[in-house]
Design a protein around this motif. Structure first.
Motif, PDB file in Angstrom:
ATOM      1  N   CYS A  87       3.267  -8.056   9.824  1.00 19.59           N
ATOM      2  CA  CYS A  87       3.015  -7.222  11.000  1.00 19.59           C
ATOM      3  C   CYS A  87       1.830  -7.711  11.819  1.00 19.59           C
ATOM      4  O   CYS A  87       1.563  -7.171  12.893  1.00 19.59           O
ATOM      5  CB  CYS A  87       2.764  -5.777  10.574  1.00 19.59           C
ATOM      6  SG  CYS A  87       4.124  -5.021   9.674  1.00 19.59           S
TER       7      CYS A  87
ATOM      8  N   SER B  28       8.592  -3.719   6.415  1.00 19.06           N
ATOM      9  CA  SER B  28       7.878  -4.992   6.413  1.00 19.06           C
ATOM     10  C   SER B  28       6.446  -4.757   5.946  1.00 19.06           C
ATOM     11  O   SER B  28       5.744  -3.919   6.514  1.00 19.06           O
ATOM     12  CB  SER B  28       7.840  -5.579   7.826  1.00 19.06           C
ATOM     13  OG  SER B  28       9.130  -5.700   8.361  1.00 19.06           O
TER      14      SER B  28
ATOM     15  N   LEU C  18      11.101  -4.707  11.751  1.00 14.22           N
ATOM     16  CA  LEU C  18      10.341  -3.480  11.577  1.00 14.22           C
ATOM     17  C   LEU C  18      11.275  -2.303  11.831  1.00 14.22           C
ATOM     18  O   LEU C  18      12.031  -2.319  12.774  1.00 14.22           O
ATOM     19  CB  LEU C  18       9.197  -3.400  12.596  1.00 14.22           C
ATOM     20  CG  LEU C  18       8.112  -4.469  12.522  1.00 14.22           C
ATOM     21  CD1 LEU C  18       7.099  -4.191  13.621  1.00 14.22           C
ATOM     22  CD2 LEU C  18       7.433  -4.445  11.187  1.00 14.22           C
TER      23      LEU C  18
ATOM     24  N   LEU D  72      -0.025   1.287  11.784  1.00 16.81           N
ATOM     25  CA  LEU D  72      -0.024   0.101  12.630  1.00 16.81           C
ATOM     26  C   LEU D  72      -0.890   0.311  13.870  1.00 16.81           C
ATOM     27  O   LEU D  72      -1.658  -0.568  14.268  1.00 16.81           O
ATOM     28  CB  LEU D  72       1.414  -0.246  13.032  1.00 16.81           C
ATOM     29  CG  LEU D  72       1.643  -1.614  13.668  1.00 16.81           C
ATOM     30  CD1 LEU D  72       1.440  -2.721  12.646  1.00 16.81           C
ATOM     31  CD2 LEU D  72       3.046  -1.693  14.260  1.00 16.81           C
TER      32      LEU D  72
ATOM     33  N   TRP E 191       2.382  -5.482   5.499  1.00 18.92           N
ATOM     34  CA  TRP E 191       1.384  -5.811   6.514  1.00 18.92           C
ATOM     35  C   TRP E 191       1.361  -7.302   6.855  1.00 18.92           C
ATOM     36  O   TRP E 191       1.112  -7.682   7.998  1.00 18.92           O
ATOM     37  CB  TRP E 191      -0.004  -5.398   6.041  1.00 18.92           C
ATOM     38  CG  TRP E 191      -0.422  -4.018   6.443  1.00 18.92           C
ATOM     39  CD1 TRP E 191      -0.590  -2.942   5.617  1.00 18.92           C
ATOM     40  CD2 TRP E 191      -0.762  -3.562   7.759  1.00 18.92           C
ATOM     41  NE1 TRP E 191      -0.997  -1.844   6.338  1.00 18.92           N
ATOM     42  CE2 TRP E 191      -1.123  -2.203   7.660  1.00 18.92           C
ATOM     43  CE3 TRP E 191      -0.797  -4.163   9.019  1.00 18.92           C
ATOM     44  CZ2 TRP E 191      -1.507  -1.433   8.748  1.00 18.92           C
ATOM     45  CZ3 TRP E 191      -1.181  -3.406  10.113  1.00 18.92           C
ATOM     46  CH2 TRP E 191      -1.528  -2.071   9.986  1.00 18.92           C
TER      47      TRP E 191
END
Length: 452
Positions: free
Chosen positions: A60, A55, A444, A89, A57
């Motif tokens: 996220c 995924s 994710l 992350l 950014w």
């Protein structure tokens, strides 16, 4: 008499969803208190920091969390089209977010929640129950303490509660004794854990994206380390669901993951066993013998499963820790141990497309008002938790706690399609959901065995 400070909303877990919950609560004028058992934010994510998410950014980042970070004037928005690793992350998002929240001691690390209950009422007491606040018992270096809370959002996840290898939901015979030979769902095959796998025979059990990442890393390792052999065992009859939609997936990295794994199987770079049931593990010499039943590569019928390996990577999924919630009146589905109104949307026995309708506070509510399971833990044993869905969950919960019913019920989420909608039936065919996958929140890779 001086006015007393109202108790905070306690959020259990400083992972992506827990910290997003705190951001949404602040945005609503409510005071959060985040309790994290680990030493820092995103402790579970840090454990699989070597894994690159499929995924980008943009999927996220939670909206309220992003607003909070941007208000500092120091946070740099990452390249929204780039694919972060778990370590990225934590470093570039969760750590600065937690630091912003912690300005007023809103985040406490090394604090494990061991129990949640109505303040002054056990599970059996009904009279006046809904007017009582919450008591949260914690363990830390400071000892055992009780905290009062106006509400509780349990976003502690399931990462520390792996499913056993045994096919009946119980550990296989000898599984505990074989623990030194068991790797987690996402070992760092090409880095930290390389010597454990190089030149050895390895068994990977599971059919989620965590298993796929480990398998592909092992195939790369085998190119450089002769003698590295890979056995892949799944409980289903076909890995087609994991292979995914390929070029039809609107997230190219997710589609490529399945495509590469399919190519590795077709090229004979690993041995795929299907319909596997593991019954026993025996420590033999420097490795472990895994026995049970299954369908060997190319076989049409099931037979004995008997392999000697050095390491077993168990990517068999997770289950929620419900012991800490024994005094809370929960309405959980008896199959997947998720909130009863959410379960039909995620039960893998009924639902196999990977598409989950957006849902919020009304679906997540329990008989004890003011308590919620959110994020990965809200999915119980279901293997398809979606991070963006977790963000929408906590947005809705925060709105409800603030008294904004309209905003709590206005749940919306439309994200890229997977390009696949298949079931794992005996004939390895079929479809569900009317034959179309529809919009799917983005998953994710890695924080759960299979889907995050």
């Amino acid at each position: 008499m001086e006015p007393t400070t109202p108790p905070p909303v306690v959020v259990i877990g400083a992972g992506p969803v827990g910290l997003a919950a705190a951001a949404h609560l602040l945005e609503r004028g409510l005071e959060p208190l985040v309790l994290e058992a680990g030493p820092g934010p995103g402790a579970a994510v840090a454990d699989w920091g070597h894994v690159r998410l499929f995924s980008p950014w943009r999927y996220c980042l939670d909206a309220a969390a992003r607003h909070l970070l941007e208000s500092t004037g120091t946070w740099q928005v990452p390249d929204l089209d780039a694919l972060p690793t778990g370590a990225d992350l934590v470093r570039d998002y969760l750590t600065p977010l937690a630091g912003t929240l912690a300005v007023r001691d809103r985040v406490r690390y090394g604090t494990r929640v061991t129990a949640v209950a109505r303040d002054g009422a056990d599970r059996t007491r009904s009279l006046g129950r809904e007017r009582r606040g919450w008591l949260v018992r914690t363990e830390s270096d400071a000892g055992t303490r009780d905290l009062r809370a106006a509400a509780v959002v349990d976003a502690s996840g399931t990462y520390g509660q792996p499913n056993p290898l045994g096919g009946s939901g119980l550990p296989a015979l000898g599984e505990a004794d074989a623990a030194p030979h068991l790797a987690g769902p996402l070992p760092d095959v090409l880095g930290r854990d390389r010597e454990r796998f190089a030149g050895r025979r390895v068994l990977v059990v599971g059919m989620g994206h965590s298993a796929a990442n480990t398998l592909l890393a092992l195939t790369r390792l085998a190119e450089d380390a002769p003698g590295t052999r890979i056995v892949w065992a799944i409980r289903g009859g076909s890995p087609r669901r994991l292979f995914g939609g390929g070029a039809d997936d609107e997230l190219p990295a997710r589609g490529l993951l399945g495509t590469r794994l399919r190519e590795a199987v077709d090229a004979g770079r690993l041995d795929l066993w299907t319909r596997v049931g593991i019954e026993r593990l025996d420590v033999v010499g420097g490795g472990v013998r895994v026995t049970g039943f299954g369908r060997a590569p190319g076989a049409r019928t099931e037979g004995p499963f008997d392999v000697d390996v050095a390491v077993v990577s168990a990517a068999t999924g997770f289950r929620p820790d419900l012991e800490m919630l024994r005094e809370v009146r929960l309405d959980l589905d008896p199959v997947v141990e998720a909130p009863a109104r959410l379960a039909p949307l995620i039960d893998p026995n009924l639902h196999s497309c990977g598409t989950v309708e957006p849902h919020g506070e009304a679906v997540l509510a329990h008989p004890d008002t003011g308590f919620y399971l959110a994020g990965m833990k809200s999915y119980g044993r279901a293997p398809t938790f979606l991070l963006a869905t977790g963000y929408e969950q906590v947005r809705s919960i925060a709105a409800a706690l603030a008294g904004d019913r309209a905003a709590a019920d206005a749940v919306e989420l439309a994200l890229p399609e997977t390009g696949v909608c298949s079931t794992d039936l005996e004939d390895d065919a079929g479809s569900c959901c009317g034959g179309s996958s529809g919009p799917q929140p983005v998953t994710l890779v890695g924080a759960r065995a299979g889907d995050v």
